[in-house]
Structure formats: structure tokens, C-alpha cells
Design a protein around this motif. Structure first.
Motif, PDB file in Angstrom:
ATOM      1  N   TYR A 182       0.817  -1.211   0.000  1.00 53.25           N
ATOM      2  CA  TYR A 182       0.000   0.000   0.000  1.00 53.25           C
ATOM      3  C   TYR A 182       0.852   1.263   0.000  1.00 53.25           C
ATOM      4  CZ  TYR A 182       1.067   0.224   4.994  1.00 53.25           C
ATOM      5  OH  TYR A 182       1.715   0.306   6.203  1.00 53.25           O
ATOM      6  N   LYS A 183       0.255   2.339  -0.505  1.00 53.67           N
ATOM      7  CA  LYS A 183       0.809   3.687  -0.484  1.00 53.67           C
ATOM      8  C   LYS A 183      -0.257   4.568   0.137  1.00 53.67           C
ATOM      9  CE  LYS A 183       3.243   3.456  -4.910  1.00 53.67           C
ATOM     10  NZ  LYS A 183       3.351   4.084  -6.226  1.00 53.67           N
ATOM     11  N   LYS A 184       0.120   5.372   1.072  1.00 51.25           N
ATOM     12  CA  LYS A 184      -0.813   6.306   1.717  1.00 51.25           C
ATOM     13  C   LYS A 184      -2.196   5.683   1.892  1.00 51.25           C
ATOM     14  CE  LYS A 184       1.179  10.675   0.234  1.00 51.25           C
ATOM     15  NZ  LYS A 184       0.886  11.923  -0.466  1.00 51.25           N
ATOM     16  N   ASP A 185      -3.149   6.112   1.079  1.00 54.69           N
ATOM     17  CA  ASP A 185      -4.538   5.668   1.209  1.00 54.69           C
ATOM     18  C   ASP A 185      -4.965   4.724   0.099  1.00 54.69           C
ATOM     19  OD1 ASP A 185      -4.876   7.123   3.512  1.00 54.69           O
ATOM     20  OD2 ASP A 185      -5.706   8.877   2.498  1.00 54.69           O
ATOM     21  N   GLU A 186      -4.019   3.961  -0.467  1.00 55.26           N
ATOM     22  CA  GLU A 186      -4.358   3.088  -1.592  1.00 55.26           C
ATOM     23  C   GLU A 186      -3.660   1.734  -1.470  1.00 55.26           C
ATOM     24  OE1 GLU A 186      -4.071   3.058  -6.455  1.00 55.26           O
ATOM     25  OE2 GLU A 186      -2.868   4.487  -5.328  1.00 55.26           O
ATOM     26  N   ILE A 187      -4.421   0.680  -1.675  1.00 56.92           N
ATOM     27  CA  ILE A 187      -3.860  -0.670  -1.726  1.00 56.92           C
ATOM     28  C   ILE A 187      -3.384  -0.895  -3.157  1.00 56.92           C
ATOM     29  CG2 ILE A 187      -4.367  -3.134  -1.515  1.00 56.92           C
ATOM     30  CD1 ILE A 187      -6.492  -2.300   0.604  1.00 56.92           C
ATOM     31  N   PHE A 224      -1.729  -7.313  -3.657  1.00 51.35           N
ATOM     32  CA  PHE A 224      -2.272  -8.313  -2.743  1.00 51.35           C
ATOM     33  C   PHE A 224      -1.547  -9.607  -3.058  1.00 51.35           C
ATOM     34  CE2 PHE A 224      -5.068 -11.709  -1.522  1.00 51.35           C
ATOM     35  CZ  PHE A 224      -5.835 -11.246  -0.454  1.00 51.35           C
ATOM     36  N   THR A 225      -0.899 -10.195  -2.058  1.00 54.75           N
ATOM     37  CA  THR A 225      -0.185 -11.455  -2.255  1.00 54.75           C
ATOM     38  C   THR A 225      -0.726 -12.480  -1.277  1.00 54.75           C
ATOM     39  OG1 THR A 225       1.801 -10.232  -2.895  1.00 54.75           O
ATOM     40  CG2 THR A 225       2.090 -12.562  -2.356  1.00 54.75           C
ATOM     41  N   PHE A 226      -1.138 -13.621  -1.794  1.00 54.93           N
ATOM     42  CA  PHE A 226      -1.633 -14.723  -0.976  1.00 54.93           C
ATOM     43  C   PHE A 226      -0.605 -15.840  -1.003  1.00 54.93           C
ATOM     44  CE2 PHE A 226      -3.935 -18.749  -0.504  1.00 54.93           C
ATOM     45  CZ  PHE A 226      -4.548 -18.527   0.721  1.00 54.93           C
ATOM     46  N   LEU A 227      -0.177 -16.298   0.181  1.00 53.52           N
ATOM     47  CA  LEU A 227       0.803 -17.374   0.291  1.00 53.52           C
ATOM     48  C   LEU A 227       0.176 -18.520   1.075  1.00 53.52           C
ATOM     49  CD1 LEU A 227       2.433 -14.434   1.053  1.00 53.52           C
ATOM     50  CD2 LEU A 227       4.295 -15.965   0.508  1.00 53.52           C
ATOM     51  N   SER A 228       0.207 -19.711   0.513  1.00 53.86           N
ATOM     52  CA  SER A 228      -0.317 -20.899   1.172  1.00 53.86           C
ATOM     53  C   SER A 228       0.854 -21.839   1.461  1.00 53.86           C
ATOM     54  CB  SER A 228      -1.350 -21.577   0.274  1.00 53.86           C
ATOM     55  OG  SER A 228      -1.814 -22.762   0.872  1.00 53.86           O
ATOM     56  N   ASP A 246      -1.292  -7.435  -8.909  1.00 55.47           N
ATOM     57  CA  ASP A 246      -0.761  -6.080  -9.066  1.00 55.47           C
ATOM     58  C   ASP A 246      -1.908  -5.214  -9.554  1.00 55.47           C
ATOM     59  OD1 ASP A 246       0.370  -3.711  -9.912  1.00 55.47           O
ATOM     60  OD2 ASP A 246       1.959  -4.655 -11.090  1.00 55.47           O
ATOM     61  N   PHE A 247      -2.394  -4.313  -8.690  1.00 46.18           N
ATOM     62  CA  PHE A 247      -3.586  -3.546  -9.013  1.00 46.18           C
ATOM     63  C   PHE A 247      -3.351  -2.416 -10.011  1.00 46.18           C
ATOM     64  CE2 PHE A 247      -4.934  -5.279  -4.752  1.00 46.18           C
ATOM     65  CZ  PHE A 247      -5.700  -6.280  -5.325  1.00 46.18           C
ATOM     66  N   SER A 248      -2.141  -2.290 -10.501  1.00 49.41           N
ATOM     67  CA  SER A 248      -1.940  -1.362 -11.616  1.00 49.41           C
ATOM     68  C   SER A 248      -2.268  -2.075 -12.934  1.00 49.41           C
ATOM     69  CB  SER A 248      -0.499  -0.840 -11.649  1.00 49.41           C
ATOM     70  OG  SER A 248       0.410  -1.878 -11.980  1.00 49.41           O
ATOM     71  N   LYS A 249      -2.438  -3.407 -12.866  1.00 46.13           N
ATOM     72  CA  LYS A 249      -2.704  -4.187 -14.074  1.00 46.13           C
ATOM     73  C   LYS A 249      -4.021  -4.959 -14.040  1.00 46.13           C
ATOM     74  CE  LYS A 249       2.226  -4.731 -14.792  1.00 46.13           C
ATOM     75  NZ  LYS A 249       3.350  -5.628 -14.658  1.00 46.13           N
TER      76      LYS A 249
END
Length: 186
Positions: free
Chosen positions: A67-72, A75-79, A138-141
Motif C-alpha cells: 500500500y501507499k498512503k490511502d491506496e492498496i 495483494f499477495t496470498f501465500l499458502s 498487481d492492481f496497476s494491471k
């Protein structure tokens, strides 16, 4: 003639001094611009928080939020799962290849591997005691709403709540994860 030479030298010296002052001003401006640019970079640096839940003996799930300031922003999920004692005799490269191949044959990998913004990989612990299947968004993509729909086979209400917090402020999402039973790792 001496007066002309002396006057020329004085004018030359004054010109040199004024150019030096101009360069100083330019340097000071560049320096302050550089400092403000560095401050912006520090403010915009991606930070991460990790939340974990133990499922049973040597099984664990972790979620890392970038996250940066007020933005996620990610997201990484590890099992995590244990590696059998027989397999622990293999070297790290062999283990990674073995589990990567297993991952590539899974239904979720086949369904989601080509989606932009999503990536899959295997992570092996240095002591070869455990490995993790890693899904990273990656929420930029990829849009957060699309990821939220993909992420779980939750009910409609749970998916809507997950979307709401994922699109909200990071701190609210962290609280949401804690309310789901995950504990923040320090």
C-alpha cells in the motif's frame, strides 16, 4: 592604455562574479527541487503488512498487502505446506521445479495464469521444511473488483464486503482481515 586594460579586467572580474552568483542560485533551486522529489518518492514508497493464520500442523496462510498512503496497490496470498522428509533431501532447484510443475497442473493455475496483473510462483524455505504457493495481484494491471470476484468462491455478500474493503483505505482493510481471524505479523 593602462586604464583601459584595468577597466577591462574589472569588467571581466565582475562578469565572472555575477555568473558565479547565477550558478549558485541555479544550484540552490536544483537542490531544493531534488530534495522535494526525494520527499515525494519517500511518501509514495510501497509499504507492506503481512497477516497470517495457522490452519493446522505446519499449514499456514499469509496475506501481504502492498500500500501507499490511502491506496492498496498489491495483494499477495501465500499458502504454506510442509515438505515431506524424503523430498527435503532434494536440492532447492529440484524442489522448486517439482512444486512448480504441480502448481501448473492445478485448476486455479490453468484458469488464471494468463490474466494480466496476476502471477503465480513457488517459494521454498531455505531449510526446505516448507513451500508456499504464491498468488500475487498487481492492481496497476488488474482491477480490484475483478480480483475480488476471482479471489474466492465466497458468497455474494462476502465478496461484496471484500470488494468494499479492498477498494477502501488500507487501515480499514487491515481491520477487515483481523476481523476474519488473521493476525498481523510484526
Amino acid at each position: 592604455m593602462k586604464k583601459i586594460v584595468f577597466t577591462s579586467l574589472c569588467l571581466l572580474a565582475l562578469t565572472a562574479c555575477s555568473q558565479g552568483q547565477a550558478e549558485k542560485g541555479k544550484t540552490a533551486t536544483t537542490s531544493s527541487q531534488s530534495t522535494s522529489h526525494v520527499k515525494k518518492e519517500k511518501e509514495e514508497k510501497v509499504r507492506t503488512k503481512t497477516f497470517a493464520t495457522d490452519l493446522s500442523d505446519h499449514y499456514q496462510n499469509k496475506i501481504q498487502i502492498g500500500y501507499k498512503k490511502d491506496e492498496i496497490v498489491s495483494f499477495t496470498f501465500l499458502s504454506f505446506e510442509p515438505i515431506s522428509p524424503d523430498s527435503q533431501k532434494m536440492d532447492l532447484a529440484e524442489l522448486k521445479e517439482l512444486y512448480q510443475e504441480e502448481l501448473e497442473h492445478s485448476d486455479i493455475y490453468k484458469a488464471l495464469n494468463d490474466k494480466p496483473g496476476l502471477s503465480f510462483r513457488i517459494q521454498i524455505s531455505n531449510d526446505k521444511q516448507a513451500y508456499a504457493k504464491v498468488l500475487q495481484a498487481d492492481f496497476s494491471k488488474i482491477k480490484k473488483d475483478e480480483f475480488a470476484t476471482i479471489y474466492g468462491d465466497q458468497g455474494e455478500e462476502e465478496t461484496a464486503e471484500f470488494k468494499k474493503y479492498l477498494n477502501g483505505k488500507p487501515q480499514d482493510f487491515f481491520t477487515y482481515l483481523e476481523n476474519q481471524g488473521l493476525k498481523e505479523e510484526k
